[in-house]
Design a protein around this motif. Structure first.
Motif, PDB file in Angstrom:
ATOM      1  N   TRP A  80       6.504  -0.767  -9.152  1.00 33.25           N
ATOM      2  CA  TRP A  80       7.047   0.521  -8.866  1.00 33.25           C
ATOM      3  C   TRP A  80       7.960   0.180  -7.480  1.00 33.25           C
ATOM      4  CZ3 TRP A  80       4.424   1.232  -3.825  1.00 33.25           C
ATOM      5  CH2 TRP A  80       3.294   0.382  -3.955  1.00 33.25           C
ATOM      6  N   HIS A  81       8.499  -0.905  -7.784  1.00 29.60           N
ATOM      7  CA  HIS A  81       9.601  -1.388  -6.554  1.00 29.60           C
ATOM      8  C   HIS A  81      10.796  -2.109  -7.166  1.00 29.60           C
ATOM      9  CE1 HIS A  81       7.278  -4.932  -7.582  1.00 29.60           C
ATOM     10  NE2 HIS A  81       8.179  -5.771  -6.734  1.00 29.60           N
ATOM     11  N   ARG A  82      11.833  -1.777  -6.722  1.00 32.58           N
ATOM     12  CA  ARG A  82      13.423  -2.383  -6.851  1.00 32.58           C
ATOM     13  C   ARG A  82      14.020  -2.853  -5.459  1.00 32.58           C
ATOM     14  NH1 ARG A  82      19.065  -0.225  -7.760  1.00 32.58           N
ATOM     15  NH2 ARG A  82      19.673  -1.694  -9.309  1.00 32.58           N
TER      16      ARG A  82
ATOM     17  N   PHE B   5      12.002   6.404 -12.824  1.00 36.36           N
ATOM     18  CA  PHE B   5      11.461   7.358 -11.922  1.00 36.36           C
ATOM     19  C   PHE B   5      10.596   8.231 -12.857  1.00 36.36           C
ATOM     20  CE2 PHE B   5      10.826  11.825  -9.994  1.00 36.36           C
ATOM     21  CZ  PHE B   5       9.943  11.370  -9.177  1.00 36.36           C
ATOM     22  N   LYS B   6      11.326   8.991 -13.837  1.00 38.79           N
ATOM     23  CA  LYS B   6      10.781   9.961 -14.638  1.00 38.79           C
ATOM     24  C   LYS B   6       9.417   9.460 -15.424  1.00 38.79           C
ATOM     25  CE  LYS B   6      11.269  10.814 -18.710  1.00 38.79           C
ATOM     26  NZ  LYS B   6      11.380  11.164 -19.987  1.00 38.79           N
TER      27      LYS B   6
ATOM     28  N   PRO C 209       6.784   6.464  -5.818  1.00 40.20           N
ATOM     29  CA  PRO C 209       7.407   7.586  -6.219  1.00 40.20           C
ATOM     30  C   PRO C 209       8.235   8.169  -4.844  1.00 40.20           C
ATOM     31  CG  PRO C 209       5.177   8.544  -5.641  1.00 40.20           C
ATOM     32  CD  PRO C 209       5.173   6.779  -5.220  1.00 40.20           C
ATOM     33  N   ASN C 210       8.236   7.800  -3.708  1.00 45.00           N
ATOM     34  CA  ASN C 210       8.786   8.549  -2.684  1.00 45.00           C
ATOM     35  C   ASN C 210       9.520   7.874  -1.623  1.00 45.00           C
ATOM     36  OD1 ASN C 210       6.604   7.433  -1.197  1.00 45.00           O
ATOM     37  ND2 ASN C 210       6.581   9.238   0.140  1.00 45.00           N
ATOM     38  N   SER C 211      10.102   6.656  -1.946  1.00 50.31           N
ATOM     39  CA  SER C 211      11.054   6.142  -0.767  1.00 50.31           C
ATOM     40  C   SER C 211      12.209   5.196  -0.956  1.00 50.31           C
ATOM     41  CB  SER C 211      10.250   5.479   0.238  1.00 50.31           C
ATOM     42  OG  SER C 211       9.881   3.800  -0.193  1.00 50.31           O
TER      43      SER C 211
END
Lengths: 416, 416, 416
Positions: free
Chosen positions: B266-268, B399-400, B310-312
């Motif tokens: 969950w990172h880019r 994201f979705k 999901p939030n930064s």
């Protein structure tokens, strides 16, 4: 659709000649039901053709979370679309009214024609077809210049309403009028209580001193010439007065029999004799616009009124027209929108004055807002019980019966 | 856990490459699910180590009704505790941030150490044991200076995120920075729409004139060098530009391959070449702080960006760092918190000016707040239907997809 | 009554000596249950006879959506009616208090006598009988001048409460007093937390400097003479002090044994020795009104306090009386109403000063409002767990136990 089971139980508690059970007036569940089911199953008055007078003019009609664009095409047709972009759903028209040669979403500039067709969308995959992504249409009808919309897939019949109303208001030719004032006033009450308030003049003697000095209280459900109830002596006077005037109305081509919510329909049309020498519905009874409309060459001591279920009423005077629509905002908040129209050639400051034209109904609206609010507050009380309507409140009953009938039908459809 | 049954049904309506069903964006039920289930099952970015720079510094992270104290111990460790006294539950830290040698409840003065141990409680019965009444801990991880918390009893893996991000941001040494501005900005939209807005630059050309003058629109999901889609000619230019720069980046030790939401993670992380000669993400592209950070001795025409689900998201420039976190407040309200950090030795008025450093993202945040709000409003409309993402919106899809996957998993766990 | 099934489950989680489960304090469901079931099953303190001192005086008592008119008849009897017109339900008394020779609905002028009988209603059908349409009554009891109401059809017993309280407060003769100040203060907390806050002085030392300088902290649940817990040395001192004073109290006819929430009942009555030479509950301990009340001819260094479950407390001093009532407004909002009473013959500016008389409890109320608010916020946190009451918080436990007992009983009745 078990989520509206409680509503079905409440509707079953309806009593002939009595107010509704409390929760139907004040609960969040009833608000959800009204805005998602009941009011989506019927025709709603939105605006007049004068609100979208020219090609590219749009008018946004909103009900709870729903937003609908009413727009005039270059072909002069009035169309209606859901106000939500087919891309990621953003709201397209952000102002309540305006003019737009194209309907362009402000988020990513997807662009639609006034007929709803998608014209431009950048960076879409090869298999994306613009033809499948036009704005979703909403049913719309032009009733003699009054625009009604219906959010249902299969709208109910409207033909008789259209014929009856159009026939009588045609002489006022709404296409030739312009909107000069629009008041959006929020009442702290459920929309059904605001409607009930509109459908009787039992509260007028004490509650509306300005209004009754110009209109009397006849014809607003109080002492109806037709029902023979109420203040009988005055009714006879009014009957005689109207009889005397009908000859004059016939000569002007504006005499018609009262249309009184025909069975299964949802409209009332009545010509009313004004009181105390008034020639229009203004604060002092004097002309609100020097430029007369329709067939009138002289000031006229009557006005034509139209009421529709479940959300509008309208008064057509010799010099101006005033229209009212109601839309629920929340369980205890209702938008009352009042628009004043005059002849398109009338000149502000010369022919009419905005404060003068709006004063009577502004005063009356404010008074009614207070009454509806205390009605709502009192009904929210556990001590409330369903109360009996007065004889003078027959039109309130008509509204309530319409609501219950359509609510039951909509519930049945939703469950099917 | 039948109360979230409707959420399961909505999640089943998810369509590849399309936006979510309306109720997942706008309903109160989805807000309850997100804040009580989904967002409690994942790691959330809270703040940087610079927000709790010194021993006894605390920072309160809140999500809906939840409040968590993040506090630096005398051993320099960062710990997290629920912000609720073990006596009668009162909130302990009332300010958003501050310094406290002990965590003392203001109601009855129960006092805890910075490690959460209960140190003092008056008038308790003999069988009361302070050891059993320490503050309840919350899982916390330091990811190269970015603090993440997780409210789950069994937090999901974070090791690869930690390794990948820490490796690249280490040179910016967050422990040596200080927070000089923090903006708490409330957007009138569901948090997922604010996230979607962040994950594409399809709206940048028209929507963010200030931003694109400095950053171009590359690397924010628009015309990604890697995907070969979008404006191909420009992409080739950008590819060539980056290729030319990588030699220079290697010499500085800051060249890495793009990390693009690895499967199951969950990172880019991406280094972006700035546009128009800009050397930092400021309103005019000029240095926002004279005191450079990390390995930089000269102004550098690139910046490093980190995005997490999901939030930064975070941008590391040669002269300052800016970090963003999102937390839902209500179904239709989201807190966007933006913090600007500079070298701890930089001097305000000499090395940097607060208005200048914050101007670019303040303008951009305000623009995005408007877009997210109209997106929310339009989706709340019954006329909304799930729409198709553009090619340039691939990161929105990422994201979705993350949201749907984690939501389904969290729901399954909650039901088990 | 399955809709309150979740409440039954929460009540089953009650633990002896511990605070309630979170949802009972903070959830909307618990608010609905409290205001629609639990609080309707018990007697609630509303006001004193001095609030409706003269015939035609009315006082509106409201709890959530409910509104009740308390009105003094020409026969000096105090009666209570639901504040909702029997016609269409409008609220009748719109002001919080006032004087009305008749209760007339402002909407359509239906008019009721002070005994609730419908006297006038225009335009009703022939079969309408005014006798069937009087205002709906609410149970009311006069407890030595304190007015209690109960919204249940079958109110629970009140006789012992009435006897015990009336016996001790009779000397203060509330019929001879007048209300000189009334503060309506809204606290941002659930009503049960405001009650818990009232039932202990564990927070007084730090939280209420003004209060403890006048009252000490005894008798408010802290270091009770009777329980021998807490600060034992001080308790002995207080015991000795009280023993010495009781001879004096006997001479005045105001000495009684402590009444401590008798089994199955819901009242506490205690005479408290004031601290630091104070002769009344004023900010400086000095007389708040020169005109003494009751049997007092000299300033008296004690006051009488009455506490009732679930919503009131009262302090009777030699020169004034102060009464407090709580009513929930929302799950997280509570109305604290404080009234100050003095002898009816006292003259403002001569015998008393409004700012001086109200200063002590205004300061204390504000402090308590803060404590209750942070208590509510902290409990709303997922990190909250049921906490243990301190020894000094025995009266808090008494309140909580009363709440749980009555809630369970009311739930059982509602399901029957």
């Amino acid at each position: 659709m078990s989520r509206f089971e409680p509503i079905a139980k409440l509707l079953a508690k309806d009593r002939k000649g009595h107010t509704l059970p409390r929760e139907l007036y004040v609960s969040e569940e009833a608000h959800q039901f009204d805005t998602q089911v009941m009011l989506k199953s019927v025709w709603l008055y939105a605006c007049t053709v004068a609100h979208v007078k020219n090609p590219s003019d749009y008018f946004v009609f909103e009900l709870a979370n729903n937003s609908i664009i009413i727009v005039r095409g270059r072909d002069m047709q009035v169309r209606a679309f859901w106000n939500s972009c087919r891309h990621r759903g953003a709201k397209i028209c952000l102002e309540q009214k305006g003019r737009a040669p194209r309907l362009m979403c402000p988020y990513h500039q997807w662009t639609y024609g006034l007929d709803g067709a998608l014209l431009a969308a950048r960076s879409m995959a090869d298999d994306f077809d613009k033809k499948d992504h036009g704005l979703n249409p909403v049913a719309v009808e032009n009733v003699g210049g009054l625009i009604f919309i219906c959010m249902a897939d299969n709208p109910p019949p409207i033909d008789r309403v259209k014929a009856d109303i159009a026939e009588q208001i045609a002489v006022y030719d709404l296409e030739k009028l312009k909107v000069v004032v629009q008041d959006d006033y929020i009442e702290d009450a459920n929309w059904k209580l605001v409607m009930e308030n509109n459908r009787e003049c039992y509260h007028c003697d004490v509650g509306h001193p300005e209004l009754i000095s110009v209109l009397g209280t006849y014809g607003f459900g109080k002492g109806l010439p037709e029902d023979g109830e109420g203040d009988v002596v005055d009714d006879r006077d009014y009957d005689a007065l109207v009889a005397a005037k009908r000859e004059h109305w016939r000569s002007l081509g504006i005499d018609h029999d009262l249309i009184e919510f025909p069975d299964g329909w949802w409209h009332r049309v009545a010509r009313l004799a004004l009181a105390n020498g008034a020639v229009t519905q203004s604060i002092d009874g004097k002309l609100a616009c020097k430029k007369l409309i329709g067939p009138f060459t002289e000031p006229e001591t009557s006005s034509l009124s139209v009421w529709t279920q479940p959300n509008s009423w309208h008064h057509f005077c010799c010099d101006h027209v005033v229209t009212f629509s109601l839309t629920p905002i929340a369980a205890d908040r209702t938008l009352l929108r009042t628009s004043w129209l005059v002849h398109e050639d009338a000149v502000e400051g010369v022919d009419y004055d905005l404060d003068h034209i709006a004063a009577l109904w502004r005063a009356t609206n404010t008074q009614d807002g207070h009454f509806s609010a205390i009605n709502h507050q009192g009904i929210a009380n556990d001590g409330y019980q369903q109360g009996r309507y007065a004889v003078e409140e027959k039109l309130v009953e008509d509204f309530k019966d319409f609501y219950v009938d359509r609510a039951k039908a909509a519930l049945k459809d939703a469950q099917a």
